[in-house]
Design a protein around this motif. Sequence first.
Motif, PDB file in Angstrom:
ATOM      1  N   ALA A 146      35.165  44.789  39.365  1.00  0.00           N
ATOM      2  CA  ALA A 146      36.436  44.026  38.992  1.00  0.00           C
ATOM      3  C   ALA A 146      37.581  45.084  39.779  1.00  0.00           C
ATOM      4  O   ALA A 146      38.535  44.691  40.329  1.00  0.00           O
ATOM      5  CB  ALA A 146      36.699  43.976  37.637  1.00  0.00           C
ATOM      6  N   ASP A 147      37.403  46.524  39.512  1.00  0.00           N
ATOM      7  CA  ASP A 147      38.424  47.370  39.782  1.00  0.00           C
ATOM      8  C   ASP A 147      38.554  47.231  41.265  1.00  0.00           C
ATOM      9  O   ASP A 147      39.563  47.442  41.949  1.00  0.00           O
ATOM     10  CB  ASP A 147      38.065  48.614  39.347  1.00  0.00           C
ATOM     11  CG  ASP A 147      38.252  48.831  37.629  1.00  0.00           C
ATOM     12  OD1 ASP A 147      38.701  48.113  37.154  1.00  0.00           O
ATOM     13  OD2 ASP A 147      37.747  50.061  37.521  1.00  0.00           O
ATOM     14  N   GLU A 161      37.387  45.316  43.458  1.00  0.00           N
ATOM     15  CA  GLU A 161      37.522  43.855  43.965  1.00  0.00           C
ATOM     16  C   GLU A 161      38.998  43.569  44.236  1.00  0.00           C
ATOM     17  O   GLU A 161      39.866  43.344  44.869  1.00  0.00           O
ATOM     18  CB  GLU A 161      36.803  43.061  43.626  1.00  0.00           C
ATOM     19  CG  GLU A 161      35.387  42.809  43.895  1.00  0.00           C
ATOM     20  CD  GLU A 161      34.696  41.799  43.115  1.00  0.00           C
ATOM     21  OE1 GLU A 161      33.690  41.325  43.642  1.00  0.00           O
ATOM     22  OE2 GLU A 161      35.153  41.163  42.038  1.00  0.00           O
ATOM     23  N   ASN A 162      39.628  44.175  42.751  1.00  0.00           N
ATOM     24  CA  ASN A 162      41.329  43.939  42.790  1.00  0.00           C
ATOM     25  C   ASN A 162      41.919  44.820  43.795  1.00  0.00           C
ATOM     26  O   ASN A 162      43.109  44.643  44.306  1.00  0.00           O
ATOM     27  CB  ASN A 162      41.654  44.517  41.373  1.00  0.00           C
ATOM     28  CG  ASN A 162      41.282  43.499  40.408  1.00  0.00           C
ATOM     29  OD1 ASN A 162      40.855  42.243  40.587  1.00  0.00           O
ATOM     30  ND2 ASN A 162      40.982  44.012  39.036  1.00  0.00           N
TER      31      ASN A 162
END
Length: 253
Positions: A173-174, A176-177
Amino acid sequence: MSQPNDNRTPKYQYMSIIPILMYHNIDIPPQGAKLRNLYVRKGAFVLQMLMLRLLGYQGISMSAAMPYLRGEKQGRVAIITFDDGYVDTLENALPILKRNGFSATCYFISQRSGQYNDWDAAALNVRKSLMNNEQILAWHAAGMEVGAHSRTHPRLSGCSDTELQNEVAGSKADLENLTGCPVSQFCYPYGDLDERVSTAVKQAGFEAATTTQRGRVRVGDNPMLFRRILVSGSTFPHLFLLKLLTGYEDKRG
Protein backbone atom coordinates in the motif's frame (compact mmCIF):
# COMPACT_ATOMS: atom_id res chain seq x y z
CA MET A 1 17.26 -43.10 -42.72
CA SER A 2 18.90 -42.42 -39.37
CA GLN A 3 16.64 -41.86 -36.38
CA PRO A 4 16.73 -38.60 -34.39
CA ASN A 5 18.90 -38.65 -31.29
CA ASP A 6 16.38 -38.47 -28.43
CA ASN A 7 19.15 -37.53 -26.01
CA ARG A 8 19.97 -34.27 -27.70
CA THR A 9 19.44 -31.07 -25.74
CA PRO A 10 16.22 -29.43 -27.02
CA LYS A 11 16.96 -26.36 -29.08
CA TYR A 12 15.10 -24.04 -26.70
CA GLN A 13 15.80 -25.76 -23.40
CA TYR A 14 17.59 -22.67 -22.12
CA MET A 15 14.32 -20.79 -22.34
CA SER A 16 12.82 -22.92 -19.56
CA ILE A 17 15.66 -22.00 -17.19
CA ILE A 18 15.63 -18.34 -16.20
CA PRO A 19 18.26 -16.63 -14.04
CA ILE A 20 17.18 -14.05 -11.46
CA LEU A 21 20.26 -12.07 -10.48
CA MET A 22 20.43 -10.75 -6.89
CA TYR A 23 22.43 -7.61 -6.10
CA HIS A 24 22.68 -5.39 -3.03
CA ASN A 25 25.23 -2.58 -3.47
CA ILE A 26 26.94 -1.34 -6.63
CA ASP A 27 29.86 0.53 -5.16
CA ILE A 28 33.27 0.27 -3.51
CA PRO A 29 33.07 -1.25 0.01
CA PRO A 30 33.66 1.45 2.65
CA GLN A 31 36.65 1.15 4.94
CA GLY A 32 35.86 -1.12 7.87
CA ALA A 33 32.66 -2.55 6.36
CA LYS A 34 31.90 -6.17 7.11
CA LEU A 35 30.33 -8.53 4.55
CA ARG A 36 32.20 -6.66 1.84
CA ASN A 37 30.92 -9.21 -0.67
CA LEU A 38 27.57 -7.41 -0.63
CA TYR A 39 29.32 -4.78 -2.76
CA VAL A 40 29.81 -5.25 -6.49
CA ARG A 41 32.11 -2.61 -7.94
CA LYS A 42 30.84 -0.48 -10.82
CA GLY A 43 33.42 -1.84 -13.22
CA ALA A 44 32.37 -5.41 -12.46
CA PHE A 45 28.70 -4.52 -12.92
CA VAL A 46 29.49 -2.87 -16.26
CA LEU A 47 31.21 -6.05 -17.41
CA GLN A 48 28.40 -8.30 -16.15
CA MET A 49 25.74 -6.33 -18.03
CA LEU A 50 27.91 -6.36 -21.16
CA MET A 51 28.33 -10.11 -20.86
CA LEU A 52 24.57 -10.55 -20.63
CA ARG A 53 24.06 -8.50 -23.77
CA LEU A 54 26.80 -10.29 -25.71
CA LEU A 55 25.31 -13.65 -24.73
CA GLY A 56 21.99 -12.57 -26.18
CA TYR A 57 20.17 -11.98 -22.91
CA GLN A 58 17.67 -9.19 -22.41
CA GLY A 59 17.87 -7.87 -18.86
CA ILE A 60 14.35 -7.31 -17.54
CA SER A 61 12.34 -6.67 -14.38
CA MET A 62 10.33 -9.24 -12.46
CA SER A 63 6.98 -8.04 -13.81
CA ALA A 64 8.25 -8.05 -17.38
CA ALA A 65 9.53 -11.58 -16.81
CA MET A 66 6.30 -13.08 -15.51
CA PRO A 67 5.04 -14.25 -18.95
CA TYR A 68 8.36 -16.05 -19.44
CA LEU A 69 8.24 -17.55 -15.95
CA ARG A 70 4.73 -18.87 -16.64
CA GLY A 71 5.81 -20.31 -20.00
CA GLU A 72 3.60 -17.93 -22.00
CA LYS A 73 6.52 -16.32 -23.83
CA GLN A 74 9.92 -17.56 -24.95
CA GLY A 75 13.16 -15.67 -25.15
CA ARG A 76 16.60 -15.41 -23.62
CA VAL A 77 15.97 -13.22 -20.60
CA ALA A 78 17.79 -12.55 -17.33
CA ILE A 79 15.95 -10.91 -14.46
CA ILE A 80 17.87 -8.23 -12.56
CA THR A 81 16.95 -7.49 -8.93
CA PHE A 82 18.34 -5.25 -6.20
CA ASP A 83 17.50 -5.63 -2.52
CA ASP A 84 16.82 -2.82 -0.02
CA GLY A 85 16.84 0.26 -2.26
CA TYR A 86 20.26 1.77 -1.62
CA VAL A 87 21.15 5.13 -3.15
CA ASP A 88 24.04 3.53 -5.05
CA THR A 89 21.52 1.43 -6.98
CA LEU A 90 20.11 4.66 -8.40
CA GLU A 91 23.40 6.50 -8.83
CA ASN A 92 25.63 3.68 -10.05
CA ALA A 93 23.48 0.86 -11.41
CA LEU A 94 20.74 2.81 -13.18
CA PRO A 95 22.96 4.52 -15.81
CA ILE A 96 24.55 1.17 -16.68
CA LEU A 97 21.17 -0.53 -17.00
CA LYS A 98 19.87 2.24 -19.26
CA ARG A 99 23.02 2.15 -21.40
CA ASN A 100 22.33 -1.53 -22.12
CA GLY A 101 18.60 -1.08 -22.67
CA PHE A 102 17.80 -3.20 -19.60
CA SER A 103 15.19 -2.87 -16.90
CA ALA A 104 15.34 -4.15 -13.32
CA THR A 105 13.40 -4.50 -10.09
CA CYS A 106 14.47 -2.86 -6.85
CA TYR A 107 12.79 -4.01 -3.63
CA PHE A 108 12.18 -1.11 -1.23
CA ILE A 109 11.58 -1.03 2.53
CA SER A 110 8.65 1.33 2.47
CA GLN A 111 8.99 2.92 5.93
CA ARG A 112 12.75 3.40 5.73
CA SER A 113 12.67 5.83 2.81
CA GLY A 114 15.54 8.32 3.05
CA GLN A 115 17.02 6.53 6.08
CA TYR A 116 19.64 3.79 6.38
CA ASN A 117 20.02 0.04 6.98
CA ASP A 118 19.08 0.11 10.66
CA TRP A 119 18.35 -3.65 10.62
CA ASP A 120 22.00 -4.64 10.07
CA ALA A 121 24.14 -1.47 10.30
CA ALA A 122 25.72 -2.56 13.58
CA ALA A 123 26.50 -6.05 12.29
CA LEU A 124 27.96 -4.69 9.04
CA ASN A 125 29.75 -1.78 10.70
CA VAL A 126 28.42 0.61 8.06
CA ARG A 127 25.38 2.84 7.53
CA LYS A 128 24.20 2.56 3.95
CA SER A 129 21.95 5.32 2.63
CA LEU A 130 18.52 4.31 1.32
CA MET A 131 16.68 6.13 -1.45
CA ASN A 132 14.19 8.76 -0.36
CA ASN A 133 10.75 9.12 -1.95
CA GLU A 134 12.02 11.47 -4.66
CA GLN A 135 14.77 9.02 -5.59
CA ILE A 136 12.36 6.06 -5.59
CA LEU A 137 10.18 8.01 -8.02
CA ALA A 138 13.24 8.78 -10.17
CA TRP A 139 14.01 5.06 -10.32
CA HIS A 140 10.43 4.37 -11.34
CA ALA A 141 10.34 7.21 -13.88
CA ALA A 142 13.43 5.74 -15.56
CA GLY A 143 11.39 2.65 -16.49
CA MET A 144 12.53 0.49 -13.59
CA GLU A 145 10.24 -1.50 -11.30
CA VAL A 146 9.42 -0.74 -7.68
CA GLY A 147 9.00 -3.91 -5.63
CA ALA A 148 8.24 -4.34 -1.91
CA HIS A 149 10.63 -5.61 0.76
CA SER A 150 8.35 -5.10 3.79
CA ARG A 151 7.90 -1.92 5.84
CA THR A 152 10.80 -2.27 8.30
CA HIS A 153 12.86 -5.36 7.23
CA PRO A 154 11.95 -7.76 10.08
CA ARG A 155 12.22 -11.53 10.09
CA LEU A 156 8.69 -12.19 8.93
CA SER A 157 8.41 -15.70 10.35
CA GLY A 158 8.73 -14.20 13.83
CA CYS A 159 5.94 -11.67 13.33
CA SER A 160 2.47 -12.05 14.77
CA ASP A 161 -0.37 -12.32 12.26
CA THR A 162 -1.15 -8.63 12.72
CA GLU A 163 2.49 -7.61 12.33
CA LEU A 164 2.85 -9.82 9.27
CA GLN A 165 -0.17 -8.23 7.61
CA ASN A 166 1.19 -4.78 8.40
CA GLU A 167 4.64 -5.53 7.00
CA VAL A 168 3.52 -7.28 3.83
CA ALA A 169 0.25 -5.67 2.75
CA GLY A 170 1.33 -2.38 4.31
CA SER A 171 4.48 -2.14 2.21
CA LYS A 172 2.44 -2.77 -0.92
CA ALA A 173 0.00 0.00 0.00
CA ASP A 174 2.79 2.45 0.89
CA LEU A 175 4.61 2.00 -2.40
CA GLU A 176 1.45 2.04 -4.51
CA ASN A 177 0.43 5.30 -2.84
CA LEU A 178 3.86 6.73 -3.62
CA THR A 179 4.14 5.64 -7.26
CA GLY A 180 0.47 5.60 -8.23
CA CYS A 181 1.08 2.22 -9.87
CA PRO A 182 0.46 -1.42 -8.85
CA VAL A 183 3.25 -3.10 -6.90
CA SER A 184 3.14 -6.80 -7.69
CA GLN A 185 6.57 -8.09 -6.64
CA PHE A 186 7.83 -8.94 -3.14
CA CYS A 187 11.16 -10.00 -1.66
CA TYR A 188 11.42 -11.72 1.74
CA PRO A 189 13.73 -9.82 4.14
CA TYR A 190 16.73 -11.99 5.05
CA GLY A 191 15.15 -14.66 2.84
CA ASP A 192 13.21 -15.60 5.98
CA LEU A 193 9.87 -17.27 5.36
CA ASP A 194 7.61 -20.18 6.16
CA GLU A 195 4.27 -21.31 4.78
CA ARG A 196 2.36 -18.72 6.82
CA VAL A 197 4.56 -15.93 5.44
CA SER A 198 4.35 -17.01 1.80
CA THR A 199 0.57 -17.37 2.15
CA ALA A 200 0.35 -13.83 3.53
CA VAL A 201 2.35 -12.52 0.58
CA LYS A 202 0.04 -14.24 -1.89
CA GLN A 203 -3.09 -13.07 -0.07
CA ALA A 204 -1.79 -9.50 -0.10
CA GLY A 205 -2.02 -9.62 -3.90
CA PHE A 206 1.60 -10.03 -4.90
CA GLU A 207 2.13 -11.89 -8.16
CA ALA A 208 5.51 -13.33 -7.18
CA ALA A 209 8.14 -13.25 -4.45
CA THR A 210 11.87 -13.87 -4.44
CA THR A 211 13.95 -15.62 -1.80
CA THR A 212 17.67 -15.78 -1.05
CA GLN A 213 17.73 -19.49 -1.86
CA ARG A 214 20.35 -19.94 -4.53
CA GLY A 215 19.58 -21.38 -7.94
CA ARG A 216 18.03 -20.64 -11.29
CA VAL A 217 14.27 -20.61 -11.83
CA ARG A 218 12.50 -23.08 -14.06
CA VAL A 219 9.23 -22.41 -15.81
CA GLY A 220 6.43 -23.64 -13.57
CA ASP A 221 8.22 -23.07 -10.25
CA ASN A 222 6.13 -21.77 -7.34
CA PRO A 223 5.98 -17.98 -7.92
CA MET A 224 6.03 -17.34 -4.17
CA LEU A 225 9.38 -19.15 -3.83
CA PHE A 226 11.56 -17.96 -6.70
CA ARG A 227 15.27 -18.68 -6.23
CA ARG A 228 17.99 -16.27 -7.29
CA ILE A 229 21.63 -16.19 -8.36
CA LEU A 230 23.80 -14.42 -5.82
CA VAL A 231 26.11 -11.88 -7.46
CA SER A 232 28.73 -10.73 -4.99
CA GLY A 233 31.99 -8.83 -4.94
CA SER A 234 33.86 -12.07 -5.56
CA THR A 235 31.78 -13.06 -8.58
CA PHE A 236 34.56 -12.73 -11.13
CA PRO A 237 33.77 -13.02 -14.88
CA HIS A 238 34.35 -16.78 -15.18
CA LEU A 239 32.20 -17.40 -12.09
CA PHE A 240 29.46 -15.11 -13.40
CA LEU A 241 29.31 -17.26 -16.54
CA LEU A 242 29.20 -20.47 -14.50
CA LYS A 243 26.35 -19.12 -12.37
CA LEU A 244 24.43 -17.92 -15.41
CA LEU A 245 24.90 -20.80 -17.84
CA THR A 246 25.41 -23.95 -15.77
CA GLY A 247 24.02 -25.74 -12.73
CA TYR A 248 26.72 -24.22 -10.51
CA GLU A 249 24.31 -22.09 -8.50
CA ASP A 250 21.54 -24.72 -8.52
CA LYS A 251 23.77 -27.09 -6.55
CA ARG A 252 24.16 -24.45 -3.83
CA GLY A 253 20.45 -23.86 -3.38
